[in-house]
Design an enzyme around this catalytic site. Structure first.
Site, PDB file in Angstrom:
ATOM      1  N   SER A  69       0.900  -1.260  -0.106  1.00 49.83           N
ATOM      2  CA  SER A  69      -0.062  -0.038  -0.090  1.00 49.83           C
ATOM      3  C   SER A  69       0.813   1.257   0.016  1.00 49.83           C
ATOM      4  CB  SER A  69      -0.801  -0.048   1.024  1.00 49.83           C
ATOM      5  OG  SER A  69      -1.584   1.401   1.559  1.00 49.83           O
ATOM      6  N   ALA A 123     -14.523   8.891   3.767  1.00 47.36           N
ATOM      7  CA  ALA A 123     -15.376  10.007   3.236  1.00 47.36           C
ATOM      8  C   ALA A 123     -16.806   9.862   2.870  1.00 47.36           C
ATOM      9  CB  ALA A 123     -14.612  11.067   2.586  1.00 47.36           C
ATOM     10  N   LEU A 125     -17.225   7.996   0.067  1.00 44.87           N
ATOM     11  CA  LEU A 125     -16.947   7.911  -1.655  1.00 44.87           C
ATOM     12  C   LEU A 125     -16.785   6.625  -1.848  1.00 44.87           C
ATOM     13  CD1 LEU A 125     -15.217  11.100  -2.442  1.00 44.87           C
ATOM     14  CD2 LEU A 125     -17.397  10.731  -2.360  1.00 44.87           C
ATOM     15  N   SER A 126     -16.726   5.686  -1.016  1.00 47.38           N
ATOM     16  CA  SER A 126     -16.560   4.342  -1.215  1.00 47.38           C
ATOM     17  C   SER A 126     -15.208   3.721  -1.816  1.00 47.38           C
ATOM     18  CB  SER A 126     -17.677   3.864  -2.269  1.00 47.38           C
ATOM     19  OG  SER A 126     -18.120   2.612  -1.747  1.00 47.38           O
ATOM     20  N   SER A 127     -14.340   4.346  -1.027  1.00 52.26           N
ATOM     21  CA  SER A 127     -12.763   3.921  -1.475  1.00 52.26           C
ATOM     22  C   SER A 127     -12.562   2.378  -1.272  1.00 52.26           C
ATOM     23  CB  SER A 127     -11.735   4.597  -0.576  1.00 52.26           C
ATOM     24  OG  SER A 127     -12.015   4.276   0.753  1.00 52.26           O
ATOM     25  N   SER A 128     -13.390   1.721  -0.649  1.00 57.55           N
ATOM     26  CA  SER A 128     -13.094   0.070  -0.293  1.00 57.55           C
ATOM     27  C   SER A 128     -13.601  -0.539  -1.590  1.00 57.55           C
ATOM     28  CB  SER A 128     -13.595  -0.089   0.836  1.00 57.55           C
ATOM     29  OG  SER A 128     -15.121  -0.011   1.044  1.00 57.55           O
ATOM     30  N   ASP A 172     -22.160   0.509  -4.390  1.00 56.85           N
ATOM     31  CA  ASP A 172     -20.726   1.126  -4.266  1.00 56.85           C
ATOM     32  C   ASP A 172     -20.250   0.365  -5.793  1.00 56.85           C
ATOM     33  OD1 ASP A 172     -21.844   2.580  -2.404  1.00 56.85           O
ATOM     34  OD2 ASP A 172     -20.568   1.682  -0.895  1.00 56.85           O
TER      35      ASP A 172
HETATM   36  C1  GLA Z   1     -22.634   1.946   2.171  1.00 57.54           C
HETATM   37  C2  GLA Z   1     -23.010   0.898   1.380  1.00 57.54           C
HETATM   38  C3  GLA Z   1     -23.869   0.821   0.349  1.00 57.54           C
HETATM   39  C4  GLA Z   1     -25.145   1.578   0.792  1.00 57.54           C
HETATM   40  C5  GLA Z   1     -24.736   2.897   1.338  1.00 57.54           C
HETATM   41  C6  GLA Z   1     -26.051   3.530   1.884  1.00 57.54           C
HETATM   42  O1  GLA Z   1     -22.083   3.115   0.955  1.00 57.54           O
HETATM   43  O2  GLA Z   1     -21.643   0.375   0.891  1.00 57.54           O
HETATM   44  O3  GLA Z   1     -24.162  -0.422  -0.298  1.00 57.54           O
HETATM   45  O4  GLA Z   1     -26.209   0.894   1.592  1.00 57.54           O
HETATM   46  O5  GLA Z   1     -23.847   2.639   2.406  1.00 57.54           O
HETATM   47  O6  GLA Z   1     -26.890   3.855   1.004  1.00 57.54           O
END
Ligand code: GLA
Length: 386
Positions: A69, A123, A125-128, A172
């Site tokens: 990383s 944050a 923004l769904s980095s994972s 995400d």
């Molecule tokens: C996170 C989860 C998603 C969704 C949102 C809420 O981002 O990863 O699957 O459930 O929360 O909308």
């Protein structure tokens, strides 16, 4: 695309592993409306953004997985055939993907991988999901696995379930893989049918205001909400009504079968059913160019998330309340799982600078935290970087 980042990752990879990498990228996402609806088989309206995770990757002759990383300056090693969750957080998003490939019968050998990106961690923004999708995309290409595109988000989602303990929905990773520049994705999380809707908001921009409160989805509340929704569905099923998820449930059913038995479960389920309805009207507003209408639905979404679903926090509420009634802001709401992360705002272009300047001051005074703002541009989904 961030050319600097992809060049850096290539150079760092060459130095570390003394060979040429394949580079894959997968973006973070925003969600215009439709929160906590995905795991209830409802609708979501996300878009991929111009912040991405990049991975460099090459084959090895043995069974070893060697990960690095760039952000944490840490190495982690494992093996393909005996892959299992690590005690550390970040390697799990890679190792869980390998485990999914093993379980699905996709044969790979060992590999070297480095990872970096500019999706802010924690944050909302769904980095994972972006890491998981970049890794799945890269492994698919490197080992010519021919994974159907629709399976990549599923691999990401299952990785969260099995290696990160977060029972997340499909939104995400789906947005990360299927994102399309200048569009939002109207995704039906029950059928996985989706439609690209042009994001035509001329004169306005999507502004993300980061509370800088780090949220953690694994922190039990997310999984608790999921269970509360399932409990609501179970009460209706028990009354002899044939419903499979909150997607099939109406407010009338909730009033009749859930409200008298459990006020809390009722509140949670009511939010979800209404959020789906809000999303459908918001999407029509977007298609008809009624951005004001869309903005109002966003405020409605926030109120439900804050008061009924109870996944907001004082910092998020502060930022939404601070822009309500501001003529330069059409709509705002907390985004993602909640308990921190960003608010998403639709702001008149010429009002952005002043808004951010003022809010930064008042936010700091009220919450003793820094505010970070970012104007989100939509982007295409996962890709191999030439
Ligand atoms: C996170 C989860 C998603 C969704 C949102 C809420 O981002 O990863 O699957 O459930 O929360 O909308």
């Amino acid at each position: 695309m961030n050319n600097n980042l992809s060049n850096n990752i290539r150079q760092n990879f060459r130095q570390r592993f003394a060979t040429e990498p394949l580079i894959a990228r997968s973006p973070g996402r925003v969600n215009i409306i439709g929160e906590h609806t995905d795991y209830n088989n409802g609708f979501v309206l996300p878009a991929a953004v111009d912040k991405s995770i990049y991975v460099g990757i090459s084959k090895r002759d043995d069974d070893k997985i060697v990960l690095y990383s760039e952000e944490f300056g840490e190495e982690h090693q494992s093996t393909v055939s005996t892959v299992e969750p690590s005690g550390k957080h970040w390697p799990n998003y890679v190792l869980g993907v390998v485990d999914q490939l093993n379980k699905r019968g996709y044969a790979i050998s060992g590999f070297n991988l480095n990872v970096d990106g500019d999706v802010p961690v924690g944050a909302g923004l769904s980095s994972s999901a972006a890491v998981e999708c970049a890794v799945a995309f890269a492994l698919n290409e490197l080992f010519s696995l021919n994974i159907p595109k629709i399976e990549i988000p599923e691999i990401g989602q299952k990785t969260e379930h099995t290696f990160a303990g977060a029972m997340v929905g499909i939104m995400d990773p789906f947005a990360s893989v299927f994102g399309k520049k200048d569009h939002v994705i109207k995704l039906d999380c029950q059928s996985l049918d989706y439609e690209y809707v042009p994001l035509e908001i001329e004169g306005y921009k999507i502004v993300l205001l980061n509370t800088n409160v780090k949220h953690s989805l694994a922190s039990s509340e997310y999984n608790t909400r999921r269970k509360e929704c399932e409990a609501g569905v179970a009460m209706i099923v028990k009354a002899g009504i044939d419903v499979k998820s909150l997607r099939d449930v109406t407010i009338e059913m909730l009033r009749k079968y859930v409200e008298p038995a459990d006020a809390l479960i009722y509140k949670r389920c009511k939010y979800v059913v209404e959020e789906n309805e809000r999303l459908l009207s918001a999407c029509e507003h977007l298609k008809n160019g009624n951005i004001e209408g869309l903005g109002k639905k966003m405020y409605g979404s926030h109120d439900g998330l804050s008061k009924e679903y109870e996944v907001s926090c004082p910092e998020l509420d502060f930022l939404v309340d601070a822009v309500r009634g501001n003529p330069g802001v059409l709509g705002a709401r907390m985004m993602g799982g909640g308990f921190g992360g960003c608010t998403i705002n639709i702001v008149k272009e010429e009002a952005i600078d002043e808004l951010v300047e003022n809010l930064s001051k008042t936010y700091k005074q009220a919450m003793a935290k820094e505010l970070t703002a970012y104007v989100a541009q939509t982007a295409d989904g996962s890709s191999i970087v030439a």
